[in-house]
Design a protein around this motif. Sequence first.
Motif, short mmCIF file in Angstrom:
data_model
loop_
_atom_site.label_atom_id
_atom_site.label_comp_id
_atom_site.label_asym_id
_atom_site.label_seq_id
_atom_site.Cartn_x
_atom_site.Cartn_y
_atom_site.Cartn_z
N GLN A 313 -40.12 -29.51 9.92
CA GLN A 313 -41.26 -28.60 9.94
C GLN A 313 -40.89 -27.29 9.26
O GLN A 313 -40.63 -26.28 9.92
N TRP A 320 -47.56 -26.53 13.33
CA TRP A 320 -47.67 -27.96 13.63
C TRP A 320 -48.32 -28.18 14.99
O TRP A 320 -49.24 -28.99 15.14
N ARG A 324 -52.07 -29.84 16.11
CA ARG A 324 -52.18 -30.96 17.04
C ARG A 324 -53.10 -30.65 18.22
O ARG A 324 -53.79 -31.52 18.72
#
Length: 330
Positions: A313, A320, A324
């Motif tokens: 990442q 990230w 999500r």
Amino acid sequence: MRGWQVCGLPGRVAAALALFVVVMLALPGFVGNYLLSVLVVFLFAAAIGQAWNIMMGFAGQLSLGHALYLGLGAYLSGALFQHFGVLPWVGMLAGVVVSGLAGAIIGVLSFRFGVTGVYFALITIAFNEFTRILFDHLDWFGGSAGLFLPVAHVTHNDILHLRGSPAMFYYLLLALCLASLGLSRALLRRRTGFYWLASREDQEGAQALGINIFRYKLAAIVLSAMLTSIAGTLMAFYDNNLYPDTVFTTARSVELILGPFVGGLGTLFGPILGAFVLTVLGEAMTSVSAAIGVAGVKQWLYGAVLLLIIVAQPSGLWPWLRARLGLEEG
């Protein structure tokens, strides 16, 4: 849900932040002394990470000598308290002023002569190393033998003199983290924040639009230095001992900036998430190293896991996680 706003924050972000605050406020009542000390380390790293993120994440100025401001705040407040009995809060103010001036001097010398990028980072290292050597030879600050603050038997929390239990420092650092978060968000939503981001992305383009790059970059470094100095004062009165070779070391500077990189550089919540992940990772690697019993395995495993996170990442864990969970930055 996307249209719901609380204090200007998107609904889900406001709910997540409220949950975080409630949990953090309640935690000291449910954990032992060891876990509480780990949480203090986490909040300390989060506070420094947020301060450094203003300078690098928002304004795009890489500082690899940020331990300079941490040490100035710690040493000035600690020495004034030890020699003259000056209240830590007054010493903290002195540290903030001196750290701000130090940041301004570095900024003026660098920006006036067009020193940017890696060369600016080298200048911050040079100033930090010079200060380390200077404090190593100043007896008033304890020299190489270290500065030790008097530790009396504390039966209650004395916030005025910063004498008390780890829980007291926990809440002070939590307040500093939340205040830094609120300040960062407020600045990003105003002209200052927009100018920082513009100069970070395209300095020449920002100058062409009439933005005073020098003024706003200087403001970023001074503000970052002052916030770091505040954390330095809290560190001094929590640890009660200071050594130039540990406070001002370049390794300390690198350690302080890892949180924003891991969590998400230039984001509001990235430095907090990064500090949490690194603190947990460090404690886990310590346990693994003790179980294996092989010298140096902690550093190797820590570096390997950290490398894996950055490769997987590169933009940080917070962007990230935010995607999500369907959160907005706020």
